[in-house]
Design an enzyme around this catalytic site. Structure first.
Site, PDB file in Angstrom:
ATOM      1  N   GLU A  38       0.818  -1.217   0.000  1.00 17.15           N
ATOM      2  CA  GLU A  38       0.000   0.000   0.000  1.00 17.15           C
ATOM      3  C   GLU A  38       0.850   1.264   0.000  1.00 17.15           C
ATOM      4  O   GLU A  38       0.507   2.256  -0.642  1.00 17.15           O
ATOM      5  CB  GLU A  38      -0.967   0.006   1.187  1.00 17.15           C
ATOM      6  CG  GLU A  38      -2.054  -1.058   1.111  1.00 17.15           C
ATOM      7  CD  GLU A  38      -2.934  -0.912  -0.116  1.00 17.15           C
ATOM      8  OE1 GLU A  38      -2.966   0.177  -0.712  1.00 17.15           O
ATOM      9  OE2 GLU A  38      -3.580  -1.908  -0.492  1.00 17.15           O
ATOM     10  N   TYR A 121      -6.431   6.667   3.764  1.00  6.38           N
ATOM     11  CA  TYR A 121      -6.601   5.572   2.806  1.00  6.38           C
ATOM     12  C   TYR A 121      -5.869   4.313   3.269  1.00  6.38           C
ATOM     13  O   TYR A 121      -6.443   3.216   3.343  1.00  6.38           O
ATOM     14  CB  TYR A 121      -6.126   5.950   1.396  1.00  6.38           C
ATOM     15  CG  TYR A 121      -5.962   4.692   0.584  1.00  6.38           C
ATOM     16  CD1 TYR A 121      -7.087   4.046   0.073  1.00  6.38           C
ATOM     17  CD2 TYR A 121      -4.718   4.078   0.447  1.00  6.38           C
ATOM     18  CE1 TYR A 121      -6.968   2.834  -0.584  1.00  6.38           C
ATOM     19  CE2 TYR A 121      -4.595   2.866  -0.211  1.00  6.38           C
ATOM     20  CZ  TYR A 121      -5.728   2.252  -0.720  1.00  6.38           C
ATOM     21  OH  TYR A 121      -5.609   1.041  -1.340  1.00  6.38           O
ATOM     22  N   ASP A 139     -10.040   6.251  -2.263  1.00  8.61           N
ATOM     23  CA  ASP A 139      -8.898   6.621  -3.107  1.00  8.61           C
ATOM     24  C   ASP A 139      -9.433   7.219  -4.400  1.00  8.61           C
ATOM     25  O   ASP A 139     -10.634   7.455  -4.538  1.00  8.61           O
ATOM     26  CB  ASP A 139      -8.009   5.402  -3.376  1.00  8.61           C
ATOM     27  CG  ASP A 139      -8.603   4.498  -4.437  1.00  8.61           C
ATOM     28  OD1 ASP A 139      -9.847   4.436  -4.535  1.00  8.61           O
ATOM     29  OD2 ASP A 139      -7.845   3.871  -5.183  1.00  8.61           O
ATOM     30  N   CYS A 193     -14.791   1.765 -14.791  1.00 12.71           N
ATOM     31  CA  CYS A 193     -15.148   3.171 -14.609  1.00 12.71           C
ATOM     32  C   CYS A 193     -13.870   4.015 -14.590  1.00 12.71           C
ATOM     33  O   CYS A 193     -13.534   4.671 -13.603  1.00 12.71           O
ATOM     34  CB  CYS A 193     -15.939   3.343 -13.312  1.00 12.71           C
ATOM     35  SG  CYS A 193     -16.830   4.910 -13.212  1.00 12.71           S
ATOM     36  N   CYS A 200     -18.660   2.112 -20.354  1.00 18.01           N
ATOM     37  CA  CYS A 200     -20.065   2.174 -19.939  1.00 18.01           C
ATOM     38  C   CYS A 200     -20.927   1.157 -20.697  1.00 18.01           C
ATOM     39  O   CYS A 200     -21.945   0.701 -20.190  1.00 18.01           O
ATOM     40  CB  CYS A 200     -20.613   3.581 -20.156  1.00 18.01           C
ATOM     41  SG  CYS A 200     -19.751   4.837 -19.178  1.00 18.01           S
ATOM     42  N   CYS A 203     -20.882  -1.871 -18.599  1.00 16.98           N
ATOM     43  CA  CYS A 203     -20.887  -1.625 -17.157  1.00 16.98           C
ATOM     44  C   CYS A 203     -22.082  -2.300 -16.485  1.00 16.98           C
ATOM     45  O   CYS A 203     -23.226  -2.077 -16.890  1.00 16.98           O
ATOM     46  CB  CYS A 203     -20.922  -0.128 -16.877  1.00 16.98           C
ATOM     47  SG  CYS A 203     -21.013   0.247 -15.115  1.00 16.98           S
ATOM     48  N   CYS A 209     -26.747   4.113 -13.021  1.00 15.74           N
ATOM     49  CA  CYS A 209     -25.702   5.136 -12.911  1.00 15.74           C
ATOM     50  C   CYS A 209     -26.248   6.498 -13.327  1.00 15.74           C
ATOM     51  O   CYS A 209     -26.687   6.699 -14.449  1.00 15.74           O
ATOM     52  CB  CYS A 209     -24.506   4.780 -13.799  1.00 15.74           C
ATOM     53  SG  CYS A 209     -23.210   6.051 -13.804  1.00 15.74           S
TER      54      CYS A 209
END
Length: 363
Positions: A38, A121, A139, A193, A200, A203, A209
């Site tokens: 991380e 985060y 994030d 995304c 899309c 998606c 959405c």
DNA sequence: GATTCGTGGCT
DNA sequence: TAGCCAAGAAT
């Protein structure tokens, strides 16, 4: 203003396959490996960070071994990855965990947040991935996915905006297992995304959405404009003696590339300065006598783009008889044989120069 | 709270 | 090309 977070959860988790985005630390609950990955991945693409992660784990399999490492060795392993304060904080945190927590990472969000280099985060990521805590990560991916799904134009770059999206993320998370949800939403932001050319058409969340319905996909998330970049001019002094030894210095705190090494630097107002003008410049090292230096050559201009600065650099190659003579080295400088450069972490602009030069000369 | 901290890939 | 962005944090 109400959104169907139940449909969001179900669609997201039905879409999620851990192997869509393989990572060496995925499906692994070792806090050390998760923490290390991380930190490396902060503001860094997976493809860029992956080899660094592998090298760190190989060199330091446990947090205790990392804690015992010399500072310069860790900086050298980090060389080229950028944001070098991450490496310094990595070492500080490893030593804190080893010395004050009996070698075990804190298992709560708040406890993790207290360690250097761990912000909101990273604390949420470790707490959920390693300790199964019910916290939602926030994030760049999560901002984008949530802003678009909810059609929410709240700026993501302000304090209140951050808080707003944290609440949204927690609402979206609900009581689904946090580790899986967090990894799913980040993978979804990275693979479907996306900032540009979002998929899309395929998606799984398209039907609910809001950004898609209102044709605002690429208007979200909303961010405030960033400040201008400034330009600086660096003249590096590549001072070499007859035994192929060079002068190096360590960069100070309070500026870019802190604690990395470099050739002695004269920062000036312009890039086209002759050597005589350079030696007369106020930034010329006080106790470096210009007289014994012979000008061998001058590199072309190296341009280096940082997030808030543009660096133009020229390398002036100078020769001198013997850097081990009593007059050397000037204060704060080291005499380093070329063969030992590999022990010192250098900024990318210098390694680029060295790569170029080693090809054309026997540098 | 606004700024600063790297590097590389992509459009 | 110039700008955006990447599993953000510290000051």
């Amino acid at each position: 203003m109400e959104h169907d977070w139940q449909a969001f959860r179900e669609g997201l988790l039905a879409w999620y396959r851990p192997d869509r985005r393989p990572m060496p630390w995925k499906e692994n609950t070792d806090p050390y490996r998760i923490w290390l990955s991380e930190i490396i991945l902060q503001q860094t693409r997976v493809e860029q960070g992956w080899p660094y992660f592998e090298r760190f784990v190989a060199a330091y399999p446990t947090v205790g071994e990392l804690a015992a490492a010399p500072d310069d060795a860790v900086m050298k392993l980090w060389e080229g990855l950028g944001y070098y304060s991450r490496a310094r904080n990595l070492l500080r945190a490893a030593r804190t965990v080893t010395a004050e927590h009996d070698g075990r990472f804190p298992d709560t969000y708040a406890g993790l947040l207290a360690l250097p280099g761990i912000g909101p985060y990273t604390a949420a990521a470790i707490a959920s991935f390693a300790f199964d805590r019910q916290v939602a990560v926030l994030d760049g991916n999560v901002f984008r996915v949530l802003a678009r799904y909810a059609g929410d134009a709240t700026p993501t770059t302000t304090g209140p905006g951050r808080k707003h999206f944290q609440q949204l993320a927690e609402r979206a998370l609900g009581d689904t297992p946090a580790a899986r949800f967090n990894q799913a939403i980040m993978d979804f932001g990275a693979l479907v995304c996306t900032p540009k050319l979002a998929d899309c058409a395929h998606c799984p969340l398209a039907t609910s959405c809001r950004a898609l319905a209102e044709e605002k996909v690429y208007a979200l998330p909303l961010k405030k404009r960033k400040t201008a970049v400034r330009t600086r001019y660096f003249h590096y002094l590549v001072i070499k003696d007859e035994q192929e030894r060079y002068l190096l210095e360590q960069r100070p705190a309070g500026d870019i590339w802190q604690s990395l090494y470099q050739f002695p630097l004269v920062e000036a107002e312009r890039i086209d300065l002759s050597l005589p003008r350079l030696t007369a410049h106020p930034n010329w090292p006080a106790d470096l006598a210009p007289d014994p230096l012979r000008h061998m050559r001058r590199s072309g201009v190296y341009r280096h783009q940082l997030s808030h600065q543009t660096i133009g650099a020229v390398f002036h190659v100078l020769s001198v008889g013997d850097l081990t003579a009593p007059a050397y080295p000037p204060s704060g400088m080291l005499v380093v044989p070329r063969a030992e450069f590999e022990r010192y972490a250098l900024p990318r602009i210098i390694t680029r120069f060295l790569e170029d030069t080693s090809l054309t000369l026997g540098f």
